[in-house]
Design a protein around this motif. Structure first.
Motif, mmCIF file in Angstrom:
data_model
loop_
_atom_site.group_PDB
_atom_site.id
_atom_site.type_symbol
_atom_site.label_atom_id
_atom_site.label_comp_id
_atom_site.label_asym_id
_atom_site.label_seq_id
_atom_site.Cartn_x
_atom_site.Cartn_y
_atom_site.Cartn_z
ATOM 1 N N PHE A 125 61.947 12.015 108.658
ATOM 2 C CA PHE A 125 60.731 11.209 108.517
ATOM 3 C C PHE A 125 60.594 10.178 109.636
ATOM 4 N N ALA A 126 61.699 9.584 110.072
ATOM 5 C CA ALA A 126 61.616 8.585 111.150
ATOM 6 C C ALA A 126 61.189 9.230 112.459
ATOM 7 N N ALA A 127 61.783 10.376 112.800
ATOM 8 C CA ALA A 127 61.388 11.069 114.029
ATOM 9 C C ALA A 127 59.942 11.532 113.962
ATOM 10 N N SER A 132 56.865 10.470 116.518
ATOM 11 C CA SER A 132 56.089 11.486 117.239
ATOM 12 C C SER A 132 54.616 11.438 116.858
ATOM 13 N N THR A 133 54.315 11.193 115.581
ATOM 14 C CA THR A 133 52.915 11.122 115.157
ATOM 15 C C THR A 133 52.225 9.901 115.746
ATOM 16 N N GLY A 190 61.829 11.994 118.295
ATOM 17 C CA GLY A 190 60.446 11.522 118.211
ATOM 18 C C GLY A 190 59.715 11.580 119.537
ATOM 19 N N PHE A 191 60.393 11.230 120.631
ATOM 20 C CA PHE A 191 59.748 11.202 121.940
ATOM 21 C C PHE A 191 59.502 12.587 122.525
ATOM 22 N N LEU A 192 60.096 13.610 121.939
ATOM 23 C CA LEU A 192 59.962 14.953 122.506
ATOM 24 C C LEU A 192 59.186 15.915 121.611
ATOM 25 N N SER A 193 58.486 15.410 120.600
ATOM 26 C CA SER A 193 57.804 16.332 119.677
ATOM 27 C C SER A 193 56.409 15.850 119.282
ATOM 28 N N ALA A 197 56.143 18.066 111.527
ATOM 29 C CA ALA A 197 57.071 17.409 112.448
ATOM 30 C C ALA A 197 58.333 16.952 111.716
ATOM 31 N N THR A 198 58.200 16.542 110.459
ATOM 32 C CA THR A 198 59.364 16.170 109.651
ATOM 33 C C THR A 198 60.286 17.364 109.440
#
Length: 323
Positions: free
Chosen positions: A122-124, A128-129, A185-188, A242-243
């Motif tokens: 959830f954090a990643a 990303s969102t 997060g930065f790559l998705s 994404a999660t």
């Protein structure tokens, strides 16, 4: 009238009537035949939507169960995760899933591992969102050179091999959840940025957005108050998917030993089972439960995401019909 002539005319009238009757018989079956496929298609659509609704409800139920497990592990775990017993015990009444190589109760590890796995996912996905939404909003609203620059940067990030890069970063940096979450997060965020940009390009030409610009509202106010609330319904499916992707990546990296071993997750349980004799000893109660939990949790999140995407498509279709 001549009897022969009358006989001939009567015969022709009967033939014409017979021909007309046969033509009617040929035409009549076609009318109900045209409506049957429509009814069948409508029923099949209803049946498909009903099946999707059941899967969506099942995904919500599973996700709620795993969230409860992550938020309140002490209510479900029989022991503390660091409490030790006899190593390599088989399942019993005291230990439903046995113990691992250092004597920890595997069921307790499984329950407490949900917190780390779901926190990473959830954090990643949240990072990303957020990045994808910000870039998509700016690119779609301002257009021009900024749009080309941001979409070019998105294309560059899109072709970066993510898993090899994370492996390299994990090898050089100290394995930690606080490193793994930002990297994932930065790559998705690329797909979220593209979808947000496309919807923003459509909404910026709406009448209420043009009215807000004519009234002198700032661009930031218009994007946050007028455009963003109308794209939330397309961001929720992206967030859920994404999660699921982040949870799979975390499990893969933990299995390779690139996560913090002091923070037990489902992926690290699989890693310990593989490297510390669980597979060799055929201890299915050690490596199967975390694999099943990962599969069920990702499946639940994916089902919710697909259900939200279906609702979004229905919403877009109704909007197009109304327009």
């Amino acid at each position: 009238m001549n009897p022969e002539t009358a006989h001939i005319e009567g015969t022709s009238i009967k033939e014409n009537r017979a021909e007309g009757h046969s033509e009617k018989q040929l035409v009549r079956p076609e009318t109900p035949g045209l409506s049957v496929p429509g009814r069948g298609t409508f029923r099949s659509i209803q049946k498909r939507e009903g099946v999707l609704g059941k899967f969506n409800r099942g995904g919500i139920f599973l996700l709620a169960f795993f969230l409860f497990m992550a938020l309140f592990p002490s209510l479900l775990a029989p022991y503390a995760p660091d409490e030790r017993f006899t190593p390599y015990e088989e399942p019993s009444r005291e230990h439903f899933l046995g113990t691992n190589d250092i004597g920890n109760d595997i069921l307790s590890e499984l329950v407490y591992g949900a917190r780390i796995s779901m926190t990473v996912g959830f954090a990643a996905a949240l990072i990303s969102t957020f990045i994808g939404t910000a870039i998509g909003l700016c690119a779609g609203y301002f257009r021009g050179a900024l749009d080309e620059l941001l979409m070019g940067f998105t294309d560059v990030v899109l072709i970066i091999p993510k898993i090899p890069l994370i492996i390299v970063l994990g090898a050089f940096l100290r394995p930690s959840i606080w490193v793994l979450v930002p990297v994932l997060g930065f790559l998705s965020w690329e797909s979220t940025a593209r979808v947000t940009r496309s919807k923003t390009l459509q909404l910026r030409e709406a009448g209420y957005v043009k009215s807000a610009r004519c009234m002198g509202f700032s661009s930031s106010h218009i994007m946050t108050s007028d455009i963003f609330p109308n794209i939330v319904h397309i961001l929720l499916p992206k967030f859920m998917l994404a999660t699921a992707s982040a949870m799979i990546s975390e499990a893969s990296l933990s299995f390779l030993g690139l996560s913090d071993i002091s923070m037990k997750s489902w992926g690290s349980m699989l890693s310990f089972a593989f490297f510390r004799g669980g597979f060799i000893r055929d201890m299915w109660w050690w490596y199967l439960p975390p694999g099943i939990c990962i599969t069920l949790c990702v499946m639940a999140i994916a089902l919710i995401g697909f259900g939200l995407e279906t609702e979004e498509e229905k919403y877009s279709g109704e909007g197009a019909e109304a327009a």
